[in-house]
Design a protein around this motif. Sequence first.
Motif, PDB file in Angstrom:
ATOM      1  N   ARG A  45      -2.358  -2.432   5.687  1.00 16.85           N
ATOM      2  CA  ARG A  45      -3.524  -3.343   6.118  1.00 16.85           C
ATOM      3  C   ARG A  45      -4.816  -2.806   5.543  1.00 16.85           C
ATOM      4  NH1 ARG A  45      -1.665  -7.857   8.103  1.00 16.85           N
ATOM      5  NH2 ARG A  45       0.431  -7.742   9.356  1.00 16.85           N
ATOM      6  N   VAL A  64       5.376  -9.434   8.233  1.00 20.24           N
ATOM      7  CA  VAL A  64       5.092 -10.574   8.452  1.00 20.24           C
ATOM      8  C   VAL A  64       6.526 -11.424   8.847  1.00 20.24           C
ATOM      9  CG1 VAL A  64       4.330 -12.988   8.032  1.00 20.24           C
ATOM     10  CG2 VAL A  64       2.915 -10.923   7.746  1.00 20.24           C
ATOM     11  N   ALA A  65       7.441 -11.072   7.769  1.00 19.75           N
ATOM     12  CA  ALA A  65       8.723 -11.917   7.737  1.00 19.75           C
ATOM     13  C   ALA A  65       9.706 -11.451   9.046  1.00 19.75           C
ATOM     14  CB  ALA A  65       9.685 -11.589   6.728  1.00 19.75           C
ATOM     15  N   LYS A 113       3.991  -8.139   3.660  1.00 16.94           N
ATOM     16  CA  LYS A 113       4.825  -9.356   3.769  1.00 16.94           C
ATOM     17  C   LYS A 113       6.187  -8.936   4.287  1.00 16.94           C
ATOM     18  CE  LYS A 113       3.292 -11.072  -0.782  1.00 16.94           C
ATOM     19  NZ  LYS A 113       3.770 -11.196  -2.171  1.00 16.94           N
ATOM     20  N   GLU A 165       1.169  -4.833  -0.376  1.00 19.20           N
ATOM     21  CA  GLU A 165       1.572  -6.333  -0.113  1.00 19.20           C
ATOM     22  C   GLU A 165       2.791  -6.386   0.239  1.00 19.20           C
ATOM     23  OE1 GLU A 165       0.210  -7.780  -3.870  1.00 19.20           O
ATOM     24  OE2 GLU A 165      -1.839  -8.017  -3.017  1.00 19.20           O
ATOM     25  N   THR A 166       3.690  -5.553  -0.259  1.00 17.98           N
ATOM     26  CA  THR A 166       5.185  -5.613  -0.125  1.00 17.98           C
ATOM     27  C   THR A 166       5.357  -5.192   1.313  1.00 17.98           C
ATOM     28  OG1 THR A 166       5.817  -5.137  -2.402  1.00 17.98           O
ATOM     29  CG2 THR A 166       7.441  -4.727  -0.569  1.00 17.98           C
TER      30      THR A 166
END
Length: 270
Positions: free
Chosen positions: A261, A238-239, A235, A231-232
Amino acid sequence: MTPHPLTWLYVPGDRPSVVAKALAAGADVVVVDLEDAVAPDRKEYARAATAELLSEPRPDVHVRVNALDTPWATDDLRTLAPLPGLSGLRLPKVTSAKEVTAVAERTGGLPLYALLETALGVERAFAIASAHPAVHGVALGEADLRADLGVREDAGLDWSRSRVVVAARAAGLAPPAQSVHPDIRDLDALAVSCAHGRALGFLGRAAIHPRQLPVIESAFLPTGREIEEAETIVKAAVAEEGAQALADGRFVDAAVVAAARRTLSLVRRT
């Protein structure tokens, strides 16, 4: 079918009551076996019983037909392939791409899974995996392969295991599931073996008893720490576009994000 099936439960095709229990056992895929689990004098009964089972739609039921060079294979394919309850065919002892292509042409695009159980099958793993669009997976049949190679220690199969993992990936297929663990009582040994298979790149495993299913699923589902790390990474991706370093100094590129993923795609099962 479940996007990432982890448990594949084999059950003898000539024992309808056992098949019924298997369907309720919680496996991602139930594999009705017409091959090794059925004696020669029970083959026709097993086929007829399986045809009755598959005469109506059912989720995630495969059949392992008899080897293609046996006298039962033609009738297996002709009888079962058109049935609405069949989700896939598992083809034992495949040794060439030609064999798979011949089955694909007769079964109208039904998903096929080739089992590599000989040295020749392993040597031709990529050709078999990429033989036809109907091929959805390849896997090892380790009991027969062990006998063919004369291997006594489990580690002697690791090269073949890695070979089939690489072949599946190169052909654009899902990671293969591990072969069955024959001792249904020793669940600790099963867990250790699953951890080894996961480290080699396998995803999920075939089982021969329902008690093996929770051990297999637990072994191949991501841990809490793996989920948190994935998840880290996602994220961060995406950022910011492109390669980057996380706060702890780890370097993240497209390959790392893709792996994260994949990890998160398994979380949906929980």
